[in-house]
Motif scaffolding. Structure first.
Motif, mmCIF file in Angstrom:
data_model
loop_
_atom_site.group_PDB
_atom_site.id
_atom_site.type_symbol
_atom_site.label_atom_id
_atom_site.label_comp_id
_atom_site.label_asym_id
_atom_site.label_seq_id
_atom_site.Cartn_x
_atom_site.Cartn_y
_atom_site.Cartn_z
ATOM 1 N N SER A 1 7.006 6.904 3.130
ATOM 2 C CA SER A 1 8.368 6.661 2.662
ATOM 3 C C SER A 1 8.339 6.689 1.145
ATOM 4 C CB SER A 1 8.887 5.319 3.171
ATOM 5 O OG SER A 1 8.123 4.249 2.637
ATOM 6 N N GLU B 1 5.338 3.571 0.966
ATOM 7 C CA GLU B 1 4.568 3.138 2.130
ATOM 8 C C GLU B 1 3.870 4.336 2.752
ATOM 9 O OE1 GLU B 1 5.380 0.859 6.443
ATOM 10 O OE2 GLU B 1 7.042 1.437 5.136
ATOM 11 N N PHE C 1 2.243 5.369 6.339
ATOM 12 C CA PHE C 1 2.217 4.899 7.723
ATOM 13 C C PHE C 1 0.796 4.984 8.279
ATOM 14 C CE2 PHE C 1 6.797 6.679 8.118
ATOM 15 C CZ PHE C 1 7.242 5.715 7.223
ATOM 16 N N ASP D 1 -2.368 9.105 5.591
ATOM 17 C CA ASP D 1 -3.206 7.913 5.580
ATOM 18 C C ASP D 1 -4.588 8.259 5.014
ATOM 19 O OD1 ASP D 1 -4.125 5.361 5.947
ATOM 20 O OD2 ASP D 1 -4.257 5.458 8.128
ATOM 21 N N PRO E 1 0.176 3.937 -1.817
ATOM 22 C CA PRO E 1 1.403 3.338 -2.353
ATOM 23 C C PRO E 1 1.320 3.291 -3.877
ATOM 24 C CG PRO E 1 0.604 2.071 -0.481
ATOM 25 C CD PRO E 1 -0.480 3.072 -0.810
ATOM 26 N N ASP F 1 14.201 2.431 10.937
ATOM 27 C CA ASP F 1 13.564 3.109 9.816
ATOM 28 C C ASP F 1 14.547 3.770 8.866
ATOM 29 O OD1 ASP F 1 11.019 2.438 10.740
ATOM 30 O OD2 ASP F 1 10.997 4.135 12.108
ATOM 31 N N ARG G 1 13.322 3.456 5.402
ATOM 32 C CA ARG G 1 12.176 4.314 5.088
ATOM 33 C C ARG G 1 12.611 5.747 4.840
ATOM 34 N NH1 ARG G 1 7.739 2.690 9.728
ATOM 35 N NH2 ARG G 1 7.067 0.691 8.857
#
Length: 206
Positions: free
Chosen positions: A103, A118, A120, A126, A131, A189, A192
């Motif tokens: 996001s 963010e 996820f 990832d 962030p 969401d 987001r």
């Protein structure tokens, strides 16, 4: 005589392409179905004009299926078949996107950079984005508005998108991310995915 009407003038025409394809749910035609609000025929076929200024976002919906928000479609590479998945959960607010699992937010201050708010867990970004990472470019296109960056990150298939990111004082880096089909809750969401709020709200009401 007045010849004003005969003076040369310029007419600006917006480039438009047609997105031609078919909506299937679990491999079978479904009716009724809509693409960007335009109904398909009884066999799921559709033709819609693409709006380039919106990075070709389109919300695909069919009765009893999870809606799919697709982006970055062009007439040359548009999918001939858009596959939806049958809804199995009791929630009607689920939606699928081909995204990278982050996001965005706009940093406070004079820079006004677009930052990763963010990442996820388990998503494509990832371990690759953090962030606070500033998003400078997406596939070579400089970051514009938050909506522009968010929609550039969306796709219509599991392909690669290259993001230029920078964290704090460290040098900028190029990050290759594999878009993946991600299921989110449109109501939960909305924050987001604020850049696509109107489309997600439409999906949540469906």
């Amino acid at each position: 005589p007045d010849h004003t009407a005969r003076l040369p003038h310029t007419v600006v025409l917006k480039k438009q392409e047609v997105f031609h394809g078919r909506v299937l749910v679990d491999g079978a035609p479904s009716s009724p179905a809509t693409v960007d609000g335009v109904p398909t025929d009884e066999n799921g076929w559709f033709d819609i004009a693409l709006a380039h200024e919106n990075h070709n976002l389109a919300l695909v919906q069919a009765l009893g299926a999870v809606p799919l928000l697709v982006g970055n479609i062009d007439g040359a590479s548009a999918p001939e078949v858009v596959q939806l998945e049958r809804r199995t959960e009791t929630s009607n607010s689920e939606i699928d996107v081909f995204g990278v699992g982050i996001s965005l937010s706009v940093s406070i201050g004079s820079t006004g950079r677009h930052e990763v708010a963010e990442v996820f867990p388990g998503g494509p970004a990832d371990g690759l984005l953090l962030p606070g990472d500033a998003i400078l470019e997406v596939d070579g296109i400089p970051a514009g508005s938050v909506r522009s960056v968010a929609t550039l990150l969306l796709g219509w298939r599991e392909d690669v998108v290259v993001v230029k990111a920078k964290w704090s004082v460290l040098p900028a880096r190029m990050v290759r991310l594999q878009r993946r089909r991600i299921r989110v809750d449109a109501k939960r969401d909305l924050g987001r995915f604020g850049a696509m709020q109107s489309l997600l709200s439409q999906a949540a009401r469906a």
